[in-house]
Design a protein around this motif. Structure first.
Motif, PDB file in Angstrom:
ATOM      1  N   THR A 182      31.253  -7.789  30.339  1.00  9.87           N
ATOM      2  CA  THR A 182      32.321  -6.874  30.748  1.00  9.87           C
ATOM      3  C   THR A 182      32.018  -5.453  30.291  1.00  9.87           C
ATOM      4  O   THR A 182      31.829  -5.206  29.098  1.00  9.87           O
ATOM      5  N   LEU A 183      32.002  -4.522  31.249  1.00  9.54           N
ATOM      6  CA  LEU A 183      31.820  -3.097  30.960  1.00  9.54           C
ATOM      7  C   LEU A 183      33.157  -2.386  30.835  1.00  9.54           C
ATOM      8  O   LEU A 183      33.310  -1.488  30.020  1.00  9.54           O
ATOM      9  N   PHE A 184      34.115  -2.766  31.682  1.00 11.66           N
ATOM     10  CA  PHE A 184      35.434  -2.151  31.636  1.00 11.66           C
ATOM     11  C   PHE A 184      36.449  -3.043  32.329  1.00 11.66           C
ATOM     12  O   PHE A 184      36.104  -3.897  33.146  1.00 11.66           O
ATOM     13  N   ILE A 185      37.704  -2.838  31.964  1.00  7.12           N
ATOM     14  CA  ILE A 185      38.847  -3.407  32.670  1.00  7.12           C
ATOM     15  C   ILE A 185      39.806  -2.241  32.836  1.00  7.12           C
ATOM     16  O   ILE A 185      40.252  -1.645  31.848  1.00  7.12           O
ATOM     17  N   ALA A 186      40.067  -1.868  34.072  1.00  7.05           N
ATOM     18  CA  ALA A 186      40.884  -0.687  34.346  1.00  7.05           C
ATOM     19  C   ALA A 186      41.913  -1.000  35.420  1.00  7.05           C
ATOM     20  O   ALA A 186      41.757  -1.948  36.181  1.00  7.05           O
ATOM     21  N   MET A 187      42.937  -0.184  35.419  1.00  5.27           N
ATOM     22  CA  MET A 187      43.950  -0.236  36.470  1.00  5.27           C
ATOM     23  C   MET A 187      44.021   1.167  37.061  1.00  5.27           C
ATOM     24  O   MET A 187      43.486   2.113  36.485  1.00  5.27           O
ATOM     25  N   ASP A 188      44.680   1.310  38.182  1.00  7.62           N
ATOM     26  CA  ASP A 188      44.823   2.636  38.764  1.00  7.62           C
ATOM     27  C   ASP A 188      45.534   3.603  37.817  1.00  7.62           C
ATOM     28  O   ASP A 188      45.424   4.809  37.981  1.00  7.62           O
ATOM     29  N   ILE A 189      46.231   3.062  36.831  1.00  2.00           N
ATOM     30  CA  ILE A 189      46.994   3.904  35.904  1.00  2.00           C
ATOM     31  C   ILE A 189      46.317   4.079  34.548  1.00  2.00           C
ATOM     32  O   ILE A 189      46.875   4.717  33.662  1.00  2.00           O
ATOM     33  N   GLY A 190      45.127   3.526  34.341  1.00  2.00           N
ATOM     34  CA  GLY A 190      44.425   3.714  33.079  1.00  2.00           C
ATOM     35  C   GLY A 190      43.556   2.531  32.709  1.00  2.00           C
ATOM     36  O   GLY A 190      43.451   1.555  33.439  1.00  2.00           O
ATOM     37  N   PHE A 191      42.929   2.649  31.543  1.00  3.77           N
ATOM     38  CA  PHE A 191      42.007   1.620  31.062  1.00  3.77           C
ATOM     39  C   PHE A 191      42.700   0.634  30.140  1.00  3.77           C
ATOM     40  O   PHE A 191      43.537   1.007  29.328  1.00  3.77           O
ATOM     41  N   GLU A 192      42.300  -0.621  30.261  1.00  5.51           N
ATOM     42  CA  GLU A 192      42.720  -1.656  29.325  1.00  5.51           C
ATOM     43  C   GLU A 192      41.585  -1.954  28.338  1.00  5.51           C
ATOM     44  O   GLU A 192      41.830  -2.390  27.225  1.00  5.51           O
ATOM     45  N   ASP A 194      46.631  11.345  33.995  1.00  2.00           N
ATOM     46  CA  ASP A 194      46.765  10.139  34.814  1.00  2.00           C
ATOM     47  C   ASP A 194      47.555  10.357  36.099  1.00  2.00           C
ATOM     48  O   ASP A 194      47.433   9.587  37.037  1.00  2.00           O
ATOM     49  N   ASP A 195      48.327  11.435  36.174  1.00  2.00           N
ATOM     50  CA  ASP A 195      49.062  11.719  37.406  1.00  2.00           C
ATOM     51  C   ASP A 195      48.135  12.214  38.516  1.00  2.00           C
ATOM     52  O   ASP A 195      48.492  12.206  39.687  1.00  2.00           O
ATOM     53  N   GLN A 196      46.926  12.643  38.144  1.00  2.00           N
ATOM     54  CA  GLN A 196      45.942  13.131  39.112  1.00  2.00           C
ATOM     55  C   GLN A 196      44.754  12.175  39.233  1.00  2.00           C
ATOM     56  O   GLN A 196      43.767  12.487  39.877  1.00  2.00           O
ATOM     57  N   LEU A 197      44.873  11.029  38.618  1.00  6.32           N
ATOM     58  CA  LEU A 197      43.763  10.092  38.486  1.00  6.32           C
ATOM     59  C   LEU A 197      43.520   9.274  39.755  1.00  6.32           C
ATOM     60  O   LEU A 197      44.454   8.728  40.327  1.00  6.32           O
ATOM     61  N   ASN A 198      42.257   9.210  40.177  1.00  4.78           N
ATOM     62  CA  ASN A 198      41.819   8.256  41.185  1.00  4.78           C
ATOM     63  C   ASN A 198      40.802   7.366  40.475  1.00  4.78           C
ATOM     64  O   ASN A 198      39.624   7.698  40.388  1.00  4.78           O
ATOM     65  N   MET A 199      41.292   6.274  39.908  1.00  2.09           N
ATOM     66  CA  MET A 199      40.463   5.433  39.050  1.00  2.09           C
ATOM     67  C   MET A 199      39.217   4.927  39.768  1.00  2.09           C
ATOM     68  O   MET A 199      38.126   4.960  39.205  1.00  2.09           O
ATOM     69  N   PHE A 200      39.365   4.458  40.998  1.00  5.98           N
ATOM     70  CA  PHE A 200      38.204   3.931  41.707  1.00  5.98           C
ATOM     71  C   PHE A 200      37.127   5.004  41.870  1.00  5.98           C
ATOM     72  O   PHE A 200      35.942   4.755  41.646  1.00  5.98           O
ATOM     73  N   ALA A 201      37.524   6.219  42.212  1.00  9.40           N
ATOM     74  CA  ALA A 201      36.568   7.321  42.355  1.00  9.40           C
ATOM     75  C   ALA A 201      35.881   7.625  41.024  1.00  9.40           C
ATOM     76  O   ALA A 201      34.664   7.881  40.979  1.00  9.40           O
ATOM     77  N   GLU A 202      36.647   7.594  39.938  1.00  6.63           N
ATOM     78  CA  GLU A 202      36.067   7.852  38.611  1.00  6.63           C
ATOM     79  C   GLU A 202      35.050   6.777  38.241  1.00  6.63           C
ATOM     80  O   GLU A 202      33.966   7.080  37.738  1.00  6.63           O
TER      81      GLU A 202
END
Length: 108
Positions: free
Chosen positions: A40-50, A71-79
């Motif tokens: 596992t490298l990361f576990i994330a949601m559109d609203i932040g990292f777990e 986080d109001d401007q965050l596009n997690m998938f793009a990041e």
């Protein structure tokens, strides 16, 4: 950047296993339901990292702290997909809220 996207056809409350070692990475039977394995490298949601490894965070364009602060401007998938990590898998699943997803990054 080289990633493979796997869209999981699971419910938000389903467990999710690592395709390499079969450990339950998301295990709703545990109080601490986030159970990262060695892949596992990361576990994330559109609203932040777990969860995120230092190794993966170092390959991202923005730090986790910067992302959470904005986080109001965050596009997690793009990041996540802008990372310079050489090869990885992203498993995408429904988060249970309309338009929100969980992303689990694994070594390829």
């Amino acid at each position: 950047m080289s990633y493979q996207l796997i869209e999981l056809d699971v419910q938000a409350t389903d467990n999710i296993a690592c395709p390499h070692c079969q450990q339950l990475i998301i295990n709703w039977q545990e109080e601490q339901y986030i159970q990262p394995c060695e892949h596992t490298l990361f576990i994330a949601m559109d609203i932040g990292f777990e969860y995120i490894t230092d190794e993966f965070e170092q390959t991202m364009q923005h730090t986790v702290d910067d992302l959470h602060a904005n986080d109001d401007q965050l596009n997690m998938f793009a990041e996540l997909t802008a990372s310079s990590y050489p090869e990885f898998i992203i498993m995408k699943s429904d988060l249970g809220a309309a338009g929100y997803f969980r992303y689990i990054g694994l070594t390829a």
